[in-house]
Scaffold this motif. Structure first.
Motif, PDB file in Angstrom:
ATOM      1  N   ILE A   6       0.839  -1.199   0.000  1.00 44.37           N
ATOM      2  CA  ILE A   6       0.000   0.000   0.000  1.00 44.37           C
ATOM      3  C   ILE A   6       0.875   1.250   0.000  1.00 44.37           C
ATOM      4  O   ILE A   6       0.600   2.223  -0.717  1.00 44.37           O
ATOM      5  N   GLN A   7       1.924   1.241   0.814  1.00 49.28           N
ATOM      6  CA  GLN A   7       2.819   2.391   0.881  1.00 49.28           C
ATOM      7  C   GLN A   7       3.455   2.683  -0.483  1.00 49.28           C
ATOM      8  O   GLN A   7       3.581   3.837  -0.894  1.00 49.28           O
ATOM      9  N   THR A   8       3.860   1.636  -1.193  1.00 45.57           N
ATOM     10  CA  THR A   8       4.453   1.814  -2.517  1.00 45.57           C
ATOM     11  C   THR A   8       3.449   2.468  -3.463  1.00 45.57           C
ATOM     12  O   THR A   8       3.798   3.364  -4.245  1.00 45.57           O
ATOM     13  N   ALA A   9       2.198   2.028  -3.400  1.00 46.25           N
ATOM     14  CA  ALA A   9       1.165   2.597  -4.272  1.00 46.25           C
ATOM     15  C   ALA A   9       0.900   4.058  -3.933  1.00 46.25           C
ATOM     16  O   ALA A   9       0.702   4.895  -4.823  1.00 46.25           O
ATOM     17  N   ILE A  10       0.901   4.398  -2.643  1.00 41.51           N
ATOM     18  CA  ILE A  10       0.672   5.789  -2.245  1.00 41.51           C
ATOM     19  C   ILE A  10       1.844   6.671  -2.679  1.00 41.51           C
ATOM     20  O   ILE A  10       1.670   7.772  -3.211  1.00 41.51           O
ATOM     21  N   GLU A  11       3.065   6.182  -2.459  1.00 43.91           N
ATOM     22  CA  GLU A  11       4.257   6.972  -2.773  1.00 43.91           C
ATOM     23  C   GLU A  11       4.488   7.116  -4.273  1.00 43.91           C
ATOM     24  O   GLU A  11       5.351   7.905  -4.701  1.00 43.91           O
ATOM     25  N   ALA A  12       3.745   6.381  -5.102  1.00 43.06           N
ATOM     26  CA  ALA A  12       3.843   6.556  -6.545  1.00 43.06           C
ATOM     27  C   ALA A  12       3.286   7.906  -6.984  1.00 43.06           C
ATOM     28  O   ALA A  12       3.555   8.363  -8.091  1.00 43.06           O
ATOM     29  N   ASP A  13       2.520   8.552  -6.099  1.00 43.55           N
ATOM     30  CA  ASP A  13       1.995   9.891  -6.390  1.00 43.55           C
ATOM     31  C   ASP A  13       3.109  10.913  -6.185  1.00 43.55           C
ATOM     32  O   ASP A  13       3.759  10.939  -5.130  1.00 43.55           O
ATOM     33  N   ASP A  14       3.335  11.768  -7.166  1.00 44.41           N
ATOM     34  CA  ASP A  14       4.426  12.745  -7.105  1.00 44.41           C
ATOM     35  C   ASP A  14       4.274  13.729  -5.958  1.00 44.41           C
ATOM     36  O   ASP A  14       5.253  14.362  -5.546  1.00 44.41           O
ATOM     37  N   LEU A  33      -7.696   0.353   8.096  1.00 47.32           N
ATOM     38  CA  LEU A  33      -6.340   0.800   7.795  1.00 47.32           C
ATOM     39  C   LEU A  33      -6.292   2.322   7.817  1.00 47.32           C
ATOM     40  O   LEU A  33      -7.195   2.990   7.315  1.00 47.32           O
ATOM     41  N   VAL A  34      -5.225   2.847   8.399  1.00 47.16           N
ATOM     42  CA  VAL A  34      -5.005   4.293   8.431  1.00 47.16           C
ATOM     43  C   VAL A  34      -3.680   4.575   7.736  1.00 47.16           C
ATOM     44  O   VAL A  34      -2.656   3.979   8.080  1.00 47.16           O
ATOM     45  N   ALA A  35      -3.700   5.466   6.753  1.00 48.69           N
ATOM     46  CA  ALA A  35      -2.481   5.844   6.030  1.00 48.69           C
ATOM     47  C   ALA A  35      -1.999   7.205   6.527  1.00 48.69           C
ATOM     48  O   ALA A  35      -2.777   8.177   6.548  1.00 48.69           O
ATOM     49  N   PHE A  36      -0.745   7.260   6.939  1.00 50.27           N
ATOM     50  CA  PHE A  36      -0.119   8.516   7.343  1.00 50.27           C
ATOM     51  C   PHE A  36       0.751   8.989   6.180  1.00 50.27           C
ATOM     52  O   PHE A  36       1.657   8.269   5.751  1.00 50.27           O
ATOM     53  N   VAL A  37       0.490  10.175   5.682  1.00 54.44           N
ATOM     54  CA  VAL A  37       1.111  10.656   4.449  1.00 54.44           C
ATOM     55  C   VAL A  37       1.905  11.930   4.717  1.00 54.44           C
ATOM     56  O   VAL A  37       1.371  12.888   5.300  1.00 54.44           O
ATOM     57  N   VAL A  38       3.173  11.932   4.296  1.00 58.60           N
ATOM     58  CA  VAL A  38       4.007  13.140   4.350  1.00 58.60           C
ATOM     59  C   VAL A  38       3.981  13.757   2.954  1.00 58.60           C
ATOM     60  O   VAL A  38       4.531  13.182   2.006  1.00 58.60           O
ATOM     61  N   PRO A  39       3.347  14.919   2.781  1.00 54.84           N
ATOM     62  CA  PRO A  39       3.256  15.509   1.438  1.00 54.84           C
ATOM     63  C   PRO A  39       4.576  16.134   1.011  1.00 54.84           C
ATOM     64  O   PRO A  39       5.383  16.558   1.839  1.00 54.84           O
TER      65      PRO A  39
END
Length: 749
Positions: A571-579, A599-605
């Protein structure tokens, strides 16, 4: 109240501190005593790294592999007189065990042990290490077998499972034997379709004659067509690869590529999807039959099917399973349960989920009937509940979450069901009693295993009225299979001590497709069965004194959600594919019992996030299975790290468990309490089996809702208001007020 220390899992009752067991040992030199104590700490820590502290604040870190010279290691702290404590890093609030020595060594525990022999075993373990420290100070901890004779006997009896089960070597031959016994018996039921064994055999034979190749994909939902295709592929000497047409397009293309398919069979209903995968797909023929079986006969070592599981590197991994282990498991369970003609199994698991293997091939092997949900209603729990009654179903087999939903929605008790099997995830401790109330004549069994081994490898029967304070036991291995708890050294762990669950025996699969390094890591040689391999599950477990295995959780970051194994890394790989994303990390939200519910996703923009959080769920739907899409996304400034520079999973878990305050627009007011809010609260109460209606700001996932439950909510609210509503909206606008607002804005005036 029972409790257990997370690292020294001595299960205790009561909370009276310092209940001495009175196990005194004569005092040797402080250095040797401490050395033996360190060795015991390492053995008791399971596969985890050990940090040992003393009250002198001297810290001795051990690498978890070898203790060299006991005396030399203990020398720096040998001057401390008393009160040595052994704990693990991070230090827990309560100790389960304390070893104190002054003029004598006394073993104490934080509460009274549930097993009266526990303290005797602890003292015996210490003596074993102490004798080794005195006689052979350079000896490795791994070389000291500290278990008592009684403990060794419990482990030996547990895995004394070798029996001669007579059965055909291949899955399709199990079916063929049943078809020969009674070709007129009813094999499949789906809606108005009633297919007898002879008819199913003829259709599978006719299709098999047209097939070539070694791996054949099947693009179909749970249906008569899928069963015909699977039997035909096996009869043709090939392996089938299930492809769910309801998966996102990108996900399907990935699975098609990773499966290395030689051809593709597709239900004509999904012709457009099939064409997007390959130009050379073959539609499932409807009128081709043959009485002649293919002349090629398979062997038990032939590959039967490939099923994908979540992968930590960002791509799924294909598990390779042969016929022999599955045929053994089916024969064993059918004999145990007395499965035969007259029985009816309601099949609710997707063909892409390995539980379907027993549902379909096990049922047909017994000459029983497999009842399939109507097309388009594969996940309609209300429909399942109706089929249980209308089709006089006798057998249920599913993950616990699906079973809970059908129990919540049953209009009344069902007398026809005689057997309920639950597995693939944690079973709520109250579920067996709920089953016995809903199905008064049913027996309840917990089943466990892994996709990489037999569908089911371990079994435990829960008797009516039996109660469990902590968890339902995982159980004992099935015939010709083994289940062991191994410590950090690959040796069988002592009773009640944590270790890794490894499964062995005839059910062990062939490994991961084209992943030799991962296969070597997860499928090592079995030291207890020369020439065989075992499978390291990654589950933390312990062997109890009664000879049953109990699961404690995961040793890695893998998560089980609604029975689906999820790797956060994918899941992390799929999220980080976003620029727009610099980093991401995923953590589960758990309920009071420790079961993952969301599931909770923590995202560093990376810069201004803009509409990132709103768009991420939509984009992930095209690449991930819906069970893997986080129900909540949160922006954070940086990923938290612990003192070792690793991701601070403890902090993330605590943050994931905190349900954020709802948006002001979603807070209930007197004016907003209308038929929409009342209907949403009523439906949530029914579907989730809540004791009372939820508040307007209560969140769906926090109440135990997942994607399957959301499907039922959507179905009921659509029927009630005649308006559109999606599963994604229930999961992304997750409060009662939020869903009510969507309905309010779309309902006809």
């Amino acid at each position: 109240m029972e409790r257990t220390h997370p690292h020294f899992p001595l299960v205790c009752e009561d909370s009276t501190p310092s209940v001495s067991g009175g196990h005194a040992l004569p005092l040797a030199s402080g250095a040797v005593l401490l050395g033996a104590l360190l060795a015991q700490a390492m053995a008791y820590a399971g596969p985890r790294e050990v940090t040992v502290r003393t009250d002198t604040e001297h810290t001795l870190r051990l690498d978890g592999t070898v203790v060299g010279d006991f005396v030399a290691m203990a020398a720096p702290v040998a001057g401390a007189r008393a009160g040595f404590r052994v704990v693990l890093d991070p230090e827990p609030a309560d100790l389960a065990l304390t070893f104190v020595f002054a003029d004598e060594l006394t073993v104490e525990c934080a509460a009274r042990p549930r097993d009266p022999a526990a303290l005797d075993r602890i003292a015996a373990h210490y003596l074993a290490f102490l004798r080794a420290a005195i006689s052979m100070p350079d000896r490795e901890v791994a070389a000291v077998d500290h278990r008592t004779a009684a403990e060794k006997q419990v482990a030996a009896r547990l895995n004394d499972t070798t029996r001669d089960l007579t059965h055909p070597p291949c899955l399709h031959e199990l079916f063929e034997a049943a078809a020969d016994r009674d070709p007129d018996a009813l094999a499949l039921v789906q809606g108005d379709t009633r297919l007898r064994f002879g008819e199913l055999e003829a259709r599978a034979n006719g299709l098999a004659a047209r097939l070539t190749g070694t791996r054949i994909g099947i693009l179909a939902t749970l249906s008569v067509e899928f069963v015909v295709c699977a039997l035909a592929v096996l009869k043709a000497g090939a392996a089938y690869v299930p492809l769910d047409p309801k998966l996102p397009d990108q996900r399907l293309r990935t699975l098609f590529r990773l499966g290395h398919l030689t051809s593709l069979l597709a239900d004509p209903e999904y012709a457009e999807i099939a064409t997007s995968l390959t130009d050379s797909w073959v539609p499932v023929p409807s009128g081709v039959t043959s009485r002649d079986r293919p002349t090629r006969r398979g062997t038990g070592s032939d590959l039967a099917y490939l099923i994908f599981t979540s992968g930590s590197t960002g791509e799924p991994k294909g598990a390779l399973l042969d016929h022999a282990g599955r045929a053994n498991m089916i024969t064993d369970l059918n004999q145990r349960f007395g499965l035969g003609p007259g029985d009816r199994m309601l099949v609710v698991s997707s063909p892409s989920f390995d539980m379907s293997v027993y549902d379909l091939f096990g049922t047909l092997a017994a000459g029983a009937t497999a009842v399939l949900p109507d097309r388009g209603r594969e996940q309609d729990v209300d429909h399942w509940a109706r089929l249980l009654v209308d089709e006089r179903v006798t057998l249920w087999h599913s993950v616990p979450s699906a079973l809970s939903l059908v129990l919540n929605l049953l209009p009344s008790r069902v007398d026809s069901v005689r057997l309920v099997l639950a597995g693939g995830d944690w079973i709520p401790v109250d579920q067996p009693s709920r089953v016995h109330r809903a199905f008064p004549g049913a027996e309840f069994y917990s089943l466990g295993g892994a996709t990489e081994v037999s569908v089911d490898s371990v079994i435990h029967r829960v008797a009516p009225g039996e109660r469990f304070a902590r968890a339902i036991p995982y159980g004992r291995p099935l015939t010709n299979q083994t289940a062991r708890v191994l410590d950090r050294y690959g040796r069988e762990a002592a009773l009640d001590l944590p270790g890794e669950l490894v499964l062995g025996g005839v059910g062990v699969g062939q490994g991961y497709d084209r992943r030799p390094r991962l296969t070597a890591e997860r499928f090592p040689a079995d030291p207890f069965r020369p020439g065989a391999r075992m499978y390291r599950t990654g589950d933390a477990a312990r062997l109890r004194a009664d000879g049953t295995i109990e699961l404690l959780g995961r040793l890695d970051q893998q998560i089980k959600l609604e029975g689906v194994r999820i790797e956060p890394g994918e899941i992390q790989t799929a999220i980080e594919a976003d620029d727009r994303v610099r980093e991401a990390v995923v953590a589960p939200r758990r309920d009071a019992s420790g079961r993952a519910v969301a599931l909770v996703a923590f995202v560093v923009p990376d810069g201004d996030p803009g509409t990132l959080l709103a768009e991420l769920p939509v984009r992930l739907r095209s690449t991930l299975h819906r069970s893997s899409i986080p129900g909540e996304f949160r922006l954070i400034e940086r990923i938290p790290l612990n003192a070792n520079g690793k991701v601070d999973r403890t902090w993330l878990a605590a943050m994931a468990d905190q349900v954020p305050e709802p948006e002001v627009s979603e807070v209930d007011t007197v004016d907003a309490v209308d038929e929409f809010a009342e209907a949403v609260a009523e439906v949530w109460t029914q579907v989730l089996g809540l004791a009372g209606p939820p508040a307007a700001h209560d969140r769906f996932a926090a109440l135990g809702g997942g994607s399957l439950a959301a499907t039922q909510v959507v179905s009921r609210l659509r029927r009630r208001f005649g308006t559109e509503l999606s599963v994604r909206e229930v999961l992304t606008r997750p409060t009662v007020a939020g869903v009510a607002e969507i309905l309010r804005s779309r309902a006809p005036s």
